[in-house]
Motif scaffolding. Structure first.
Motif, mmCIF file in Angstrom:
data_model
loop_
_atom_site.group_PDB
_atom_site.id
_atom_site.type_symbol
_atom_site.label_atom_id
_atom_site.label_comp_id
_atom_site.label_asym_id
_atom_site.label_seq_id
_atom_site.Cartn_x
_atom_site.Cartn_y
_atom_site.Cartn_z
ATOM 1 N N SER A 122 0.842 -1.195 0.000
ATOM 2 C CA SER A 122 0.000 0.000 0.000
ATOM 3 C C SER A 122 0.876 1.244 0.000
ATOM 4 C CB SER A 122 -0.883 -0.003 1.251
ATOM 5 O OG SER A 122 -1.159 1.324 1.617
ATOM 6 N N ARG A 123 0.579 2.170 -0.930
ATOM 7 C CA ARG A 123 1.382 3.392 -1.001
ATOM 8 C C ARG A 123 0.723 4.486 -0.169
ATOM 9 N NH1 ARG A 123 3.319 -0.565 -3.466
ATOM 10 N NH2 ARG A 123 1.913 -0.391 -5.214
ATOM 11 N N ASN A 124 -0.039 4.077 0.810
ATOM 12 C CA ASN A 124 -0.763 5.052 1.616
ATOM 13 C C ASN A 124 -0.166 5.211 3.004
ATOM 14 O OD1 ASN A 124 -2.632 6.953 1.392
ATOM 15 N ND2 ASN A 124 -4.396 5.664 1.868
ATOM 16 N N ARG A 156 -0.090 11.169 -0.021
ATOM 17 C CA ARG A 156 0.431 12.389 -0.655
ATOM 18 C C ARG A 156 0.405 13.596 0.271
ATOM 19 N NH1 ARG A 156 -1.207 12.640 -7.043
ATOM 20 N NH2 ARG A 156 -0.267 10.648 -7.632
ATOM 21 N N GLN A 157 0.115 13.341 1.521
ATOM 22 C CA GLN A 157 0.001 14.480 2.450
ATOM 23 C C GLN A 157 1.266 14.664 3.288
ATOM 24 O OE1 GLN A 157 -3.066 14.126 5.426
ATOM 25 N NE2 GLN A 157 -2.728 16.237 6.080
ATOM 26 N N LEU A 158 1.799 15.870 3.241
ATOM 27 C CA LEU A 158 2.998 16.194 4.021
ATOM 28 C C LEU A 158 2.608 16.478 5.465
ATOM 29 C CD1 LEU A 158 6.059 16.928 4.142
ATOM 30 C CD2 LEU A 158 5.422 19.252 3.503
ATOM 31 N N ALA A 212 5.037 14.509 13.251
ATOM 32 C CA ALA A 212 4.014 13.735 12.530
ATOM 33 C C ALA A 212 3.230 12.840 13.481
ATOM 34 C CB ALA A 212 4.683 12.907 11.432
ATOM 35 N N GLY A 213 3.750 12.713 14.696
ATOM 36 C CA GLY A 213 3.064 11.903 15.703
ATOM 37 C C GLY A 213 3.189 10.410 15.481
ATOM 38 N N ILE A 214 4.321 9.989 14.919
ATOM 39 C CA ILE A 214 4.504 8.543 14.680
ATOM 40 C C ILE A 214 5.871 8.081 15.186
ATOM 41 C CG2 ILE A 214 2.991 8.475 12.654
ATOM 42 C CD1 ILE A 214 5.698 8.254 10.989
ATOM 43 N N GLY A 215 6.051 6.775 15.254
ATOM 44 C CA GLY A 215 7.338 6.198 15.634
ATOM 45 C C GLY A 215 8.012 5.605 14.401
ATOM 46 N N LYS A 216 9.309 5.335 14.529
ATOM 47 C CA LYS A 216 10.070 4.779 13.413
ATOM 48 C C LYS A 216 9.470 3.476 12.883
ATOM 49 C CE LYS A 216 14.798 6.134 13.672
ATOM 50 N NZ LYS A 216 16.022 6.015 14.429
ATOM 51 N N SER A 217 8.920 2.688 13.805
ATOM 52 C CA SER A 217 8.408 1.367 13.420
ATOM 53 C C SER A 217 7.179 1.472 12.503
ATOM 54 C CB SER A 217 8.051 0.565 14.661
ATOM 55 O OG SER A 217 7.076 1.289 15.371
ATOM 56 N N GLU A 218 6.567 2.666 12.459
ATOM 57 C CA GLU A 218 5.381 2.822 11.594
ATOM 58 C C GLU A 218 5.724 3.206 10.156
ATOM 59 O OE1 GLU A 218 1.839 4.773 13.683
ATOM 60 O OE2 GLU A 218 3.490 5.121 15.072
ATOM 61 N N LEU A 219 7.013 3.484 9.909
ATOM 62 C CA LEU A 219 7.414 3.882 8.546
ATOM 63 C C LEU A 219 7.234 2.732 7.573
ATOM 64 C CD1 LEU A 219 10.721 5.847 9.337
ATOM 65 C CD2 LEU A 219 8.499 6.809 8.650
ATOM 66 N N LYS A 220 6.857 3.079 6.325
ATOM 67 C CA LYS A 220 6.655 2.053 5.299
ATOM 68 C C LYS A 220 7.580 2.226 4.093
ATOM 69 C CE LYS A 220 3.159 0.125 7.449
ATOM 70 N NZ LYS A 220 3.649 -0.747 8.517
ATOM 71 N N ALA A 221 8.261 3.367 4.009
ATOM 72 C CA ALA A 221 9.193 3.586 2.894
ATOM 73 C C ALA A 221 10.144 4.731 3.243
ATOM 74 C CB ALA A 221 8.432 3.926 1.616
ATOM 75 N N ILE A 222 11.294 4.730 2.568
ATOM 76 C CA ILE A 222 12.287 5.785 2.820
ATOM 77 C C ILE A 222 12.794 6.366 1.501
ATOM 78 C CG2 ILE A 222 14.575 6.290 3.780
ATOM 79 C CD1 ILE A 222 14.034 4.195 5.840
ATOM 80 N N GLY A 268 9.439 11.171 -3.717
ATOM 81 C CA GLY A 268 9.485 9.800 -3.201
ATOM 82 C C GLY A 268 8.124 9.126 -3.268
ATOM 83 N N VAL A 269 7.091 9.867 -2.905
ATOM 84 C CA VAL A 269 5.731 9.305 -2.929
ATOM 85 C C VAL A 269 5.353 8.942 -4.371
ATOM 86 C CG1 VAL A 269 3.289 9.880 -2.602
ATOM 87 C CG2 VAL A 269 4.956 10.448 -0.822
#
Ligand code: KG4
Ligand code: ZN
Length: 333
Positions: free
Chosen positions: A4-6, A27-29, A70-80, A314-315
């Motif tokens: 998922s690219r979301n 697509r939201q920054l 962004a209110g997230i942790g590293k483990s929630e990342l899906k792409a770099i 990137g997106v």
């Protein structure tokens, strides 16, 4: 690998002297943190070794701030996504190494981005954005190009500088005038209080290319002659000199931009890159609306180097599954 690219994407920019990290959700920054290295100001330019050392110190804190905002942790990342080039070798290596380490340890897709493409794609961070095809005047510290964007990664270069970039013209002139690096913003600020009453040789080249080295020489000789007559000439006329330099550069950029619009029959135009923060350039490009052009000018925060633009590119690559391998090199040109 995430299909998922979301999901959340982390973007890293480290091509020159700013360490920056951004987070996108789809697509939201969500966040865009920039840590500028002020250490180069008094040194008259970016010192590559110093820049890479500073990136080593700054990269982790900017990533952490971007995640926090962004209110997230590293483990929630899906792409770099990261800047693969062009830029300073040492600086690029720090960002690339960090991105690759994270991609490997978290098993995430890695997306290498072309810094100049990203400058243009910054136009898609916020609405309204240009429809393809559009013409973009891409003006930064290292590049000056006229490009036709046919699609996100279909960039046709129709004109470019044969020597210095527009940003360099500002920075080198500023150096002659004794202004701190980077001089572009300072010349812009001083020019607003001055009158463009001095004439400098406008560089002339065929077609849609640019040349700025002649302008630098013309300014240098002019100041040398004037200083012979009055040693305080620069101090006494600084705002007028700045206004004149700025007008010469902007006149020239507009001349080539309008030539390109006519030659390619394009009336959708955008400007991007650090120099697109220049108030005179923005005003003059805005003025193209009077001849029926559809004009796109970025908010200031997306003109200069920032990871938001790397993330946007990137997106788009993520959506197309355009990935980069862990052994991909960085490129400086
Ligand atoms: O795009 P950028 O942040 O970095 C590169 O990719 O090179 O552009 C930096 C350049 C510098 O040369 C700086 O002097 C110029 O952009 N610049 C400006 C202004 N703000 C930044 N030049 C003229 N007027 C400005 N307001
Ligand atoms: Zn740049």
């Amino acid at each position: 690998m995430e299909k998922s690219r979301n999901g959340y994407l982390l973007a890293i920019e480290s091509s020159c002297d700013d360490s920056s990290a951004a987070i996108f959700k789809g697509r939201q920054l969500l966040s865009n943190i920039i840590s500028s290295q002020l250490d180069h100001r008094d040194l008259g330019g970016v010192v590559p070794e110093l820049a890479s050392r500073k990136h080593l110190e700054n990269i982790q804190p900017v990533v952490e701030q971007a995640l926090k905002k962004a209110g997230i942790g590293k483990s929630e990342l899906k792409a770099i996504a990261y800047t693969q080039g062009p830029g300073l070798l040492g600086s690029l290596l720090v960002g690339a190494g960090y991105a690759k380490g994270l991609a490997l340890s978290h098993q995430l897709p890695l997306i290498g981005i072309h810094h100049m493409e990203a400058h243009v794609l910054a136009h898609f961070i916020e609405d309204p954005h240009p429809r393809y095809p559009f013409l973009c005047l891409l003006v930064s510290g290292g590049h000056t190009q006229l490009v036709i964007m046919h699609d996100a990664f279909e960039m046709e270069v129709v004109g470019k500088t044969i020597d210095d970039a527009a940003g360099e013209a500002f920075d080198k002139t500023g150096k002659i005038l004794g202004l701190p690096y980077p001089a572009g913003p300072e010349i812009d600020r001083l020019a607003q209080k001055g009158k463009a009453r001095f004439k400098f040789t406008t560089p002339s080249v065929d077609g849609l290319n640019f040349s700025f080295s002649g302008l630098k020489t013309s300014i240098l000789y002019f100041l040398r002659d004037e200083k012979k007559k009055n040693p305080d000439f620069i101090e006494q006329n600084l705002t007028d000199i700045c206004a004149s330099v700025q007008k010469t550069i902007v006149d020239y950029l507009l001349l080539q931009l309008e030539k390109a619009m006519e030659q390619y029959g394009l009336d959708r135009v955008a400007i991007a890159g650090g120099v697109s923060a220049n108030s005179e350039l923005r005003r003059r490009v805005q003025g193209l609306k009077n001849i029926g052009a559809e004009v796109f000018i970025l908010p200031m925060k997306y003109c200069v180097d920032n990871a938001g633009m790397i993330g946007m590119a990137g997106v788009f690559k993520w959506e197309k599954e355009m990935y980069t391998t862990l052994d991909a090199p960085v490129f400086t040109k």
